[in-house]
Design a protein around this motif. Structure first.
Motif, PDB file in Angstrom:
ATOM      1  N   ARG A 161      -8.021   2.914  -2.781  1.00 49.95           N
ATOM      2  CA  ARG A 161      -6.869   2.595  -2.113  1.00 49.95           C
ATOM      3  C   ARG A 161      -5.744   1.948  -3.242  1.00 49.95           C
ATOM      4  NH1 ARG A 161      -8.771  -0.044   3.509  1.00 49.95           N
ATOM      5  NH2 ARG A 161     -10.102   1.389   4.248  1.00 49.95           N
ATOM      6  N   ARG A 162      -4.436   2.006  -2.982  1.00 49.21           N
ATOM      7  CA  ARG A 162      -3.564   1.368  -3.946  1.00 49.21           C
ATOM      8  C   ARG A 162      -2.921   0.195  -3.386  1.00 49.21           C
ATOM      9  NH1 ARG A 162      -2.482   1.640  -9.288  1.00 49.21           N
ATOM     10  NH2 ARG A 162      -0.324   0.769  -9.424  1.00 49.21           N
ATOM     11  N   LYS A 163      -2.708   0.062  -2.195  1.00 49.95           N
ATOM     12  CA  LYS A 163      -1.635  -1.030  -1.736  1.00 49.95           C
ATOM     13  C   LYS A 163      -2.325  -2.524  -1.765  1.00 49.95           C
ATOM     14  CE  LYS A 163       1.194   0.498   1.033  1.00 49.95           C
ATOM     15  NZ  LYS A 163       1.831   1.218   2.128  1.00 49.95           N
ATOM     16  N   VAL A 164      -1.579  -3.332  -1.861  1.00 54.21           N
ATOM     17  CA  VAL A 164      -1.998  -4.840  -2.127  1.00 54.21           C
ATOM     18  C   VAL A 164      -1.175  -5.792  -1.213  1.00 54.21           C
ATOM     19  CG1 VAL A 164      -2.711  -6.777  -3.224  1.00 54.21           C
ATOM     20  CG2 VAL A 164      -3.270  -4.672  -4.222  1.00 54.21           C
ATOM     21  N   LEU A 165      -1.570  -6.642  -0.242  1.00 51.61           N
ATOM     22  CA  LEU A 165      -0.942  -7.382   0.496  1.00 51.61           C
ATOM     23  C   LEU A 165      -0.836  -8.849  -0.042  1.00 51.61           C
ATOM     24  CD1 LEU A 165      -1.605  -5.992   4.066  1.00 51.61           C
ATOM     25  CD2 LEU A 165      -0.036  -5.162   2.683  1.00 51.61           C
ATOM     26  N   SER A 166       0.402  -9.597   0.043  1.00 50.91           N
ATOM     27  CA  SER A 166       0.559 -10.861  -0.323  1.00 50.91           C
ATOM     28  C   SER A 166       1.569 -11.766   0.224  1.00 50.91           C
ATOM     29  CB  SER A 166       0.582 -10.890  -2.028  1.00 50.91           C
ATOM     30  OG  SER A 166       1.840 -10.627  -2.482  1.00 50.91           O
ATOM     31  N   MET A 167       1.404 -12.951   0.222  1.00 53.49           N
ATOM     32  CA  MET A 167       2.512 -13.736   1.013  1.00 53.49           C
ATOM     33  C   MET A 167       3.945 -14.065   0.272  1.00 53.49           C
ATOM     34  SD  MET A 167       0.245 -17.056   2.134  1.00 53.49           S
ATOM     35  CE  MET A 167      -1.016 -16.978   3.218  1.00 53.49           C
ATOM     36  N   TYR A 168       4.822 -14.159   0.889  1.00 54.10           N
ATOM     37  CA  TYR A 168       6.095 -14.252   0.440  1.00 54.10           C
ATOM     38  C   TYR A 168       6.077 -15.508  -0.344  1.00 54.10           C
ATOM     39  CZ  TYR A 168       8.790 -10.369   2.278  1.00 54.10           C
ATOM     40  OH  TYR A 168       9.310  -9.196   2.390  1.00 54.10           O
TER      41      TYR A 168
ATOM     42  N   THR B  43       1.657  -6.379 -12.368  1.00 55.77           N
ATOM     43  CA  THR B  43       1.061  -6.430 -10.732  1.00 55.77           C
ATOM     44  C   THR B  43       1.371  -7.887 -10.443  1.00 55.77           C
ATOM     45  OG1 THR B  43      -0.123  -4.376 -11.217  1.00 55.77           O
ATOM     46  CG2 THR B  43      -0.812  -6.055  -9.456  1.00 55.77           C
ATOM     47  N   ALA B  44       0.909  -8.829 -11.280  1.00 58.08           N
ATOM     48  CA  ALA B  44       0.913 -10.212 -10.760  1.00 58.08           C
ATOM     49  C   ALA B  44       2.188 -10.714 -10.233  1.00 58.08           C
ATOM     50  CB  ALA B  44       0.411 -11.110 -11.810  1.00 58.08           C
ATOM     51  N   ILE B  45       3.220 -10.407 -11.042  1.00 55.94           N
ATOM     52  CA  ILE B  45       4.510 -10.837 -10.606  1.00 55.94           C
ATOM     53  C   ILE B  45       5.173 -10.207  -9.323  1.00 55.94           C
ATOM     54  CG2 ILE B  45       5.954  -9.240 -11.872  1.00 55.94           C
ATOM     55  CD1 ILE B  45       6.635 -12.837 -11.292  1.00 55.94           C
ATOM     56  N   SER B  46       4.532  -8.842  -9.087  1.00 52.07           N
ATOM     57  CA  SER B  46       4.967  -7.994  -7.932  1.00 52.07           C
ATOM     58  C   SER B  46       4.198  -8.732  -6.779  1.00 52.07           C
ATOM     59  CB  SER B  46       4.496  -6.760  -8.184  1.00 52.07           C
ATOM     60  OG  SER B  46       5.109  -5.901  -9.164  1.00 52.07           O
ATOM     61  N   LEU B  47       2.919  -9.505  -6.968  1.00 46.69           N
ATOM     62  CA  LEU B  47       2.222  -9.959  -5.784  1.00 46.69           C
ATOM     63  C   LEU B  47       2.904 -11.186  -5.555  1.00 46.69           C
ATOM     64  CD1 LEU B  47      -1.184  -9.281  -7.282  1.00 46.69           C
ATOM     65  CD2 LEU B  47      -0.299  -8.294  -5.362  1.00 46.69           C
ATOM     66  N   THR B  48       3.751 -11.764  -6.418  1.00 49.14           N
ATOM     67  CA  THR B  48       4.254 -12.959  -6.214  1.00 49.14           C
ATOM     68  C   THR B  48       5.223 -13.003  -5.165  1.00 49.14           C
ATOM     69  OG1 THR B  48       3.873 -13.908  -8.494  1.00 49.14           O
ATOM     70  CG2 THR B  48       5.763 -14.810  -7.337  1.00 49.14           C
TER      71      THR B  48
ATOM     72  N   PRO C  12      12.034  -3.459 -10.151  1.00 51.19           N
ATOM     73  CA  PRO C  12      10.681  -2.708  -9.496  1.00 51.19           C
ATOM     74  C   PRO C  12       9.722  -3.122 -10.834  1.00 51.19           C
ATOM     75  CG  PRO C  12      11.970  -0.824 -10.404  1.00 51.19           C
ATOM     76  CD  PRO C  12      12.942  -2.043 -10.317  1.00 51.19           C
ATOM     77  N   SER C  13       8.473  -3.270 -10.189  1.00 46.93           N
ATOM     78  CA  SER C  13       7.304  -3.315 -11.160  1.00 46.93           C
ATOM     79  C   SER C  13       6.076  -2.420 -10.411  1.00 46.93           C
ATOM     80  CB  SER C  13       6.801  -4.844 -11.246  1.00 46.93           C
ATOM     81  OG  SER C  13       5.857  -4.618 -12.269  1.00 46.93           O
ATOM     82  N   ASP C  14       5.193  -3.085  -9.872  1.00 50.23           N
ATOM     83  CA  ASP C  14       4.230  -2.390  -9.313  1.00 50.23           C
ATOM     84  C   ASP C  14       4.608  -2.156  -7.828  1.00 50.23           C
ATOM     85  OD1 ASP C  14       1.834  -1.586  -7.694  1.00 50.23           O
ATOM     86  OD2 ASP C  14       0.373  -2.740  -9.058  1.00 50.23           O
ATOM     87  N   GLY C  15       4.834  -1.019  -7.371  1.00 51.18           N
ATOM     88  CA  GLY C  15       5.495  -0.631  -6.186  1.00 51.18           C
ATOM     89  C   GLY C  15       4.373  -0.441  -4.966  1.00 51.18           C
ATOM     90  N   SER C  16       3.396  -0.812  -5.128  1.00 47.89           N
ATOM     91  CA  SER C  16       2.205  -0.810  -4.196  1.00 47.89           C
ATOM     92  C   SER C  16       1.886  -2.087  -3.740  1.00 47.89           C
ATOM     93  CB  SER C  16       1.012  -0.164  -4.842  1.00 47.89           C
ATOM     94  OG  SER C  16       1.348   1.314  -5.184  1.00 47.89           O
ATOM     95  N   VAL C  17       2.852  -2.860  -3.383  1.00 46.92           N
ATOM     96  CA  VAL C  17       2.901  -4.248  -2.851  1.00 46.92           C
ATOM     97  C   VAL C  17       3.709  -4.491  -1.895  1.00 46.92           C
ATOM     98  CG1 VAL C  17       2.775  -6.687  -3.505  1.00 46.92           C
ATOM     99  CG2 VAL C  17       1.991  -5.234  -5.187  1.00 46.92           C
ATOM    100  N   ALA C  18       3.199  -5.052  -0.766  1.00 49.82           N
ATOM    101  CA  ALA C  18       3.808  -5.531   0.530  1.00 49.82           C
ATOM    102  C   ALA C  18       3.735  -6.980   0.870  1.00 49.82           C
ATOM    103  CB  ALA C  18       3.534  -4.688   1.720  1.00 49.82           C
ATOM    104  N   HIS C  19       4.610  -7.598   1.119  1.00 49.54           N
ATOM    105  CA  HIS C  19       4.574  -9.114   1.528  1.00 49.54           C
ATOM    106  C   HIS C  19       4.553  -9.214   2.871  1.00 49.54           C
ATOM    107  CE1 HIS C  19       5.882  -9.069  -2.789  1.00 49.54           C
ATOM    108  NE2 HIS C  19       5.021 -10.078  -2.869  1.00 49.54           N
ATOM    109  N   PHE C  20       4.007 -10.638   3.201  1.00 50.79           N
ATOM    110  CA  PHE C  20       3.781 -11.089   4.641  1.00 50.79           C
ATOM    111  C   PHE C  20       4.259 -12.453   4.893  1.00 50.79           C
ATOM    112  CE2 PHE C  20      -0.228 -11.185   3.053  1.00 50.79           C
ATOM    113  CZ  PHE C  20      -0.761 -12.182   3.570  1.00 50.79           C
ATOM    114  N   MET C  21       4.452 -12.909   5.913  1.00 51.14           N
ATOM    115  CA  MET C  21       4.492 -14.635   6.130  1.00 51.14           C
ATOM    116  C   MET C  21       3.305 -15.106   6.265  1.00 51.14           C
ATOM    117  SD  MET C  21       7.634 -14.527   5.645  1.00 51.14           S
ATOM    118  CE  MET C  21       7.834 -16.400   6.199  1.00 51.14           C
ATOM    119  N   GLY C  22       2.887 -16.146   5.474  1.00 51.46           N
ATOM    120  CA  GLY C  22       1.773 -16.964   6.017  1.00 51.46           C
ATOM    121  C   GLY C  22       2.156 -18.177   6.718  1.00 51.46           C
ATOM    122  N   PRO C  23       0.893 -19.018   7.146  1.00 49.02           N
ATOM    123  CA  PRO C  23       1.184 -19.956   8.048  1.00 49.02           C
ATOM    124  C   PRO C  23       1.783 -21.191   7.407  1.00 49.02           C
ATOM    125  CG  PRO C  23      -1.114 -19.988   7.266  1.00 49.02           C
ATOM    126  CD  PRO C  23      -0.525 -18.576   6.849  1.00 49.02           C
TER     127      PRO C  23
END
Length: 479
Positions: free
Chosen positions: A163-170, A179-184, A194-205
């Motif tokens: 698979r390609r997509k990676v999820l990380s916190m805002y 990729t690391a700055i896209s994860l950030t 744009p950099s790595d377009g296969s990253v999506a962000h979510f809200m953490g606690p």
């Protein structure tokens, strides 16, 4: 146990005053380089060094002459307690003799060797890391630092899952490479898109500023997990290779996950066949009193990334600790990645020495004790005293003091990602700390407390006293 040096407070003759000095732990006076040396350092820096994350003409880096333990000196002989451990990497402090000796001895024996060959210090460090990692994480791929550790962890996850997509916190920082700055999640990402377009962000606690209108840490965990699962489903679970989390969010708030959250992330990863990557670049190797912070929470990720404290930044080193499930995928399939300096002997040697110091000096136990007995209680006293303190939180020797303009509404002391005049209140607090001899870690509306793990208790208390006094400046901005 390593103590910090003492600043030279003896009265000096006019001749002595022309040559600043410092006094080491044995009481020996050492001269610092003279003013002409400082001028050359400053001139070379301003003419030729291009600094990260900075507008080059708007900065004036402080020339540093020397350091030892939890203290460093400028060329004027001014001493600063290093309450940021530089970039939260100097876990065993400046110029630790065991780490310095390890590098010297390794350089005299074998300065470098390519990564495709077996090497004693590389293998020993990998074995020691595997011994303290949780579960079956017992293979190590070495990198040059934390950003490329996260890059390679993602590459492994994608290869194993297909698979390609990676999820990380805002609220996160994972490094400055593609990729690391896209994860950030923080604003450092914006200018690099744009950099790595296969990253999506979510809200953490983040219970103090809950996005989920929670009333308790437990409810925050429950609702944050429900949100994460919703993101997984809406992004397409079959497309998601990995979830990457800082075990304790670092620069973006020292956010300690509420009870049950990391366990819930592990369960969601298992449910949807997703690789769970724990980014421990900042909190690994003793920062919170554990070899890896996940050990505090009893959670076993699939991959752990590390850097910084593995050798206190004495030479560039990072890596990925790999579970058997992930590692076995590459038993007969070549891993598509590598680095010329992977597991460099001059970086691994102080890593091995780090383990020896931790074990001999009881560093993990010491960090837990100082966090529970000294830092936590004192910061809670400070919070009760200063109206500008909205919340204090942390573990071990890793804490945040969140500053507010209005305690009732929790309005931050400065706006999100403030710059220029908007950031002046935090600048004034930082300046008060520096004037009193403490170098702070400041980010947005927070002061972070992250001194070297070898700091003496007396210096730790003195640093907290300085912060206490500096917060009177923050109080002046409270409405």
């Amino acid at each position: 146990m390593t103590d910090t040096l003492l600043p030279d407070t003896d009265a000096a003759t006019p001749t002595e005053a022309a040559t600043p000095t410092f006094v080491d732990r044995a009481g020996t006076r050492h001269p610092l380089p003279d003013a002409s040396a400082e001028a050359q350092v400053r001139a070379d820096d301003r003419a030729h060094v291009f600094h990260s994350w900075s507008a080059q003409a708007l900065i004036d880096p402080l020339p540093i002459a020397s350091g030892e333990g939890a203290t460093f000196w400028d060329y004027q002989g001014n001493a600063y307690l290093d309450f940021s451990s530089q970039l939260v990497n100097l876990n065993l402090g400046h110029q630790h003799p065991d780490l310095v000796t390890a590098i010297q001895q390794q350089a005299g024996r074998l300065a470098t060797i390519q990564p495709s060959m077996a090497n004693d210090v590389r293998g020993e460090l990998a074995r020691r890391i595997a011994d303290v990692a949780p579960g079956d994480l017992d293979k190590v791929f070495f990198t040059n630092g934390g950003a490329d550790a996260n890059e390679y962890a993602v590459r492994m996850a994608r290869a194993v899952t297909g698979r390609r997509k990676v999820l990380s916190m805002y609220r996160s920082y994972h490094g400055g490479t593609a990729t690391a700055i896209s994860l950030t999640g923080d604003p450092r990402r914006w200018a690099n898109e744009p950099s790595d377009g296969s990253v999506a962000h979510f809200m953490g606690p983040y219970a103090y500023r809950s996005s989920f209108h929670s009333d308790s840490p437990e409810q925050e965990a429950e609702r944050a997990l429900a949100h994460l699962e919703q993101v997984i489903v809406l992004e397409g679970a079959s497309t998601v290779a990995a979830i990457i989390l800082e075990t304790i969010v670092g620069t973006n708030g020292v956010l300690v996950p509420p009870p049950g959250y990391l366990e819930g992330v592990r369960a969601l990863a298992d449910k949807y066949g997703i690789v769970y990557i724990a980014d421990e670049v900042m909190v690994g190797f003793g920062r919170v009193g554990e070899w890896f912070a996940v050990n505090h929470f009893g959670v076993v990720p699939d991959l752990i990334t590390f850097a910084k404290g593995v050798n206190s930044g004495y030479a560039p080193l990072g890596g990925v600790v790999i579970s058997q499930r992930i590692a076995s995928h590459f038993d007969t399939v070549a891993f598509a990645g590598g680095l010329t300096y992977s597991g460099h002997p001059l970086a691994c040697a102080p890593g091995v020495a780090t383990f020896e110091v931790f074990e001999r000096d009881g560093i993990l136990e010491r960090v837990r004790d100082l966090g529970e007995r000294v830092v936590g209680p004192r910061l809670r006293e400070i919070a009760a005293k200063h109206p500008s303190v909205g919340e204090v939180r942390g573990l071990g020797l890793f804490w945040a003091i969140e500053l507010v303009k209005d305690p009732a509404t929790r309005e931050p002391l400065v706006p999100f990602n403030a710059g220029g005049a908007d950031a002046a209140p935090m600048g004034a607090v930082a300046a008060a700390c520096k004037q009193a001899g403490l170098w702070p870690f400041v980010h947005f509306n927070r002061l972070h407390v992250a001194p070297p793990l070898v700091i003496s208790e007396a210096d730790l208390v003195r640093g907290l006293d300085i912060i206490d006094e500096a917060l009177t400046v923050a109080d002046s901005y409270v409405v």
